[in-house]
Design an enzyme around this catalytic site. Structure first.
Site, PDB file in Angstrom:
ATOM      1  N   CYS A 202       0.833  -1.200   0.000  1.00 59.91           N
ATOM      2  CA  CYS A 202       0.000   0.000   0.000  1.00 59.91           C
ATOM      3  C   CYS A 202       0.874   1.259   0.000  1.00 59.91           C
ATOM      4  O   CYS A 202       0.635   2.195  -0.765  1.00 59.91           O
ATOM      5  CB  CYS A 202      -0.935  -0.022   1.214  1.00 59.91           C
ATOM      6  SG  CYS A 202      -2.130   1.328   1.240  1.00 59.91           S
ATOM      7  N   CYS A 203       1.924   1.260   0.846  1.00 59.07           N
ATOM      8  CA  CYS A 203       2.838   2.407   0.882  1.00 59.07           C
ATOM      9  C   CYS A 203       3.563   2.566  -0.458  1.00 59.07           C
ATOM     10  O   CYS A 203       3.840   3.683  -0.891  1.00 59.07           O
ATOM     11  CB  CYS A 203       3.860   2.251   2.004  1.00 59.07           C
ATOM     12  SG  CYS A 203       3.209   2.536   3.655  1.00 59.07           S
TER      13      CYS A 203
ATOM     14  N   CYS B 166      -0.948   8.533   7.378  1.00 55.11           N
ATOM     15  CA  CYS B 166      -2.315   8.257   6.926  1.00 55.11           C
ATOM     16  C   CYS B 166      -3.213   7.953   8.124  1.00 55.11           C
ATOM     17  O   CYS B 166      -2.764   7.370   9.116  1.00 55.11           O
ATOM     18  CB  CYS B 166      -2.309   7.067   5.978  1.00 55.11           C
ATOM     19  SG  CYS B 166      -1.477   7.400   4.419  1.00 55.11           S
TER      20      CYS B 166
ATOM     21  N   CYS C 209      -3.419   4.405   9.699  1.00 56.16           N
ATOM     22  CA  CYS C 209      -2.132   3.852  10.137  1.00 56.16           C
ATOM     23  C   CYS C 209      -1.463   4.706  11.211  1.00 56.16           C
ATOM     24  O   CYS C 209      -0.253   4.588  11.446  1.00 56.16           O
ATOM     25  CB  CYS C 209      -1.202   3.697   8.937  1.00 56.16           C
ATOM     26  SG  CYS C 209      -1.869   2.611   7.674  1.00 56.16           S
TER      27      CYS C 209
ATOM     28  N   CYS D 214       8.033   3.500   5.484  1.00 57.80           N
ATOM     29  CA  CYS D 214       7.109   3.224   4.385  1.00 57.80           C
ATOM     30  C   CYS D 214       7.823   2.831   3.099  1.00 57.80           C
ATOM     31  O   CYS D 214       7.189   2.602   2.083  1.00 57.80           O
ATOM     32  CB  CYS D 214       6.226   4.443   4.142  1.00 57.80           C
ATOM     33  SG  CYS D 214       7.160   5.915   3.803  1.00 57.80           S
TER      34      CYS D 214
HETATM   35 FE1  SF4 Z   1      -1.351   2.820   2.940  1.00 61.15          FE
HETATM   36 FE2  SF4 Z   1      -1.135   3.124   5.569  1.00 61.15          FE
HETATM   37 FE3  SF4 Z   1       1.028   3.349   3.968  1.00 61.15          FE
HETATM   38 FE4  SF4 Z   1      -0.900   5.221   3.982  1.00 61.15          FE
HETATM   39  S1  SF4 Z   1       0.518   4.674   5.666  1.00 61.15           S
HETATM   40  S2  SF4 Z   1       0.101   4.401   2.200  1.00 61.15           S
HETATM   41  S3  SF4 Z   1      -2.749   3.947   4.230  1.00 61.15           S
HETATM   42  S4  SF4 Z   1      -0.209   1.516   4.385  1.00 61.15           S
END
Ligand code: SF4
Length: 247
Positions: free
Chosen positions: A119-120, A202, A205, A230
């Site tokens: 996701c990151c 985010c 998170c 990340c």
């Molecule tokens: Fe995705 Fe969480 Fe990374 Fe944001 S912090 S990009 S929501 S995994």
């Protein structure tokens, strides 16, 4: 402009410089090829203030992952207005996000470290790499005190994953010094800090920390401390690669 080896020598000399001197050096050396990353954290806000005082027309950019807290968008708006600046916004590729969410669900980050990094990668790392492709240096708000993944960062170093110079003017600042600077200059900050959030990313998170916890304990709190990056920043001089998951 600089190669990996050339920057090492310069970086050693710059380690003793103040944050303002480092910013001035970045501006004089890289001109408009140096850009300032902001996620509107305390450190980013301090750097924004300093940069606006140090040279004219600094270039700011941010990553809008699509999952930021409302308080961060509010601060983005306030910061634009207070400093009369434009902040370039990097968005993830819509198609990439759609495919990921359709396959793993909207909250995939809670399922495994690999999926969290995926996701990151999609929402942060890929847009960052695309944006920095033609830049020579990027300026970040990292501080050594922020946790075990950051205690070896230099004020100026070569970014192995992006192949440009990374500049952290506040690397040796403490949390207390950062707050002093924010308060003294009446710099707007994220209201979530008043609710116990020390590091804000985010929304799904990030949580507030408890007394005695590490400053970044509220980021991806369900993971081990050594995983708490990340994929944008390198740990101990090594590229911390984003793990691949089954497509
Ligand atoms: Fe995705 Fe969480 Fe990374 Fe944001 S912090 S990009 S929501 S995994």
């Amino acid at each position: 402009m600089f190669t990996r080896d050339e920057i090492k020598e310069t970086a050693t000399a710059l380690e003793e410089k103040t944050a303002e001197e480092i910013l001035q050096w970045a501006h004089t050396t890289f001109h408009r090829k140096a850009v300032i990353a902001t996620s509107f954290g305390l450190e980013d806000q301090a750097i924004t203030q300093m940069a606006c005082q140090t040279f004219s027309n600094p270039i700011f950019f941010t990553l809008d992952t699509g999952r930021l807290p409302q308080a961060t968008y509010d601060l983005m708006q306030t910061t634009r207005e207070r400093y009369h600046i434009n902040i370039e916004i990097c968005f993830p590729e819509a198609q990439e996000v759609a495919e990921m969410v359709e396959k793993y669900g909207p909250n995939l980050f809670y399922q495994s470290v690999d999926l969290r990094r995926r996701c990151c990668e999609v929402r942060k790392v890929n847009p960052l790499k695309k944006y920095l492709k033609d830049k020579a240096a990027w300026i970040v708000g990292l501080r050594r005190e922020q946790g075990i993944t950051r205690n070896n960062i230099k004020k100026v170093e070569w970014d192995e994953s992006l192949n440009i110079v990374k500049i952290a003017p506040l690397a040796d600042w403490s949390q207390e010094r950062t707050w002093d600077y924010i308060n003294k200059n009446k710099i707007p900050y994220n209201k979530l800090h008043d609710q116990g959030y020390t590091s804000i990313g985010c929304s799904p998170c990030t949580r507030a920390i408890k007394p005695g916890e590490d400053l970044r304990a509220g980021r991806w709190w369900w993971e081990n401390p050594e995983n708490k990056e990340c994929g944008i920043h390198i740990v101990d001089g090594k590229v911390k690669r984003v793990a691949k998951v089954n497509q």
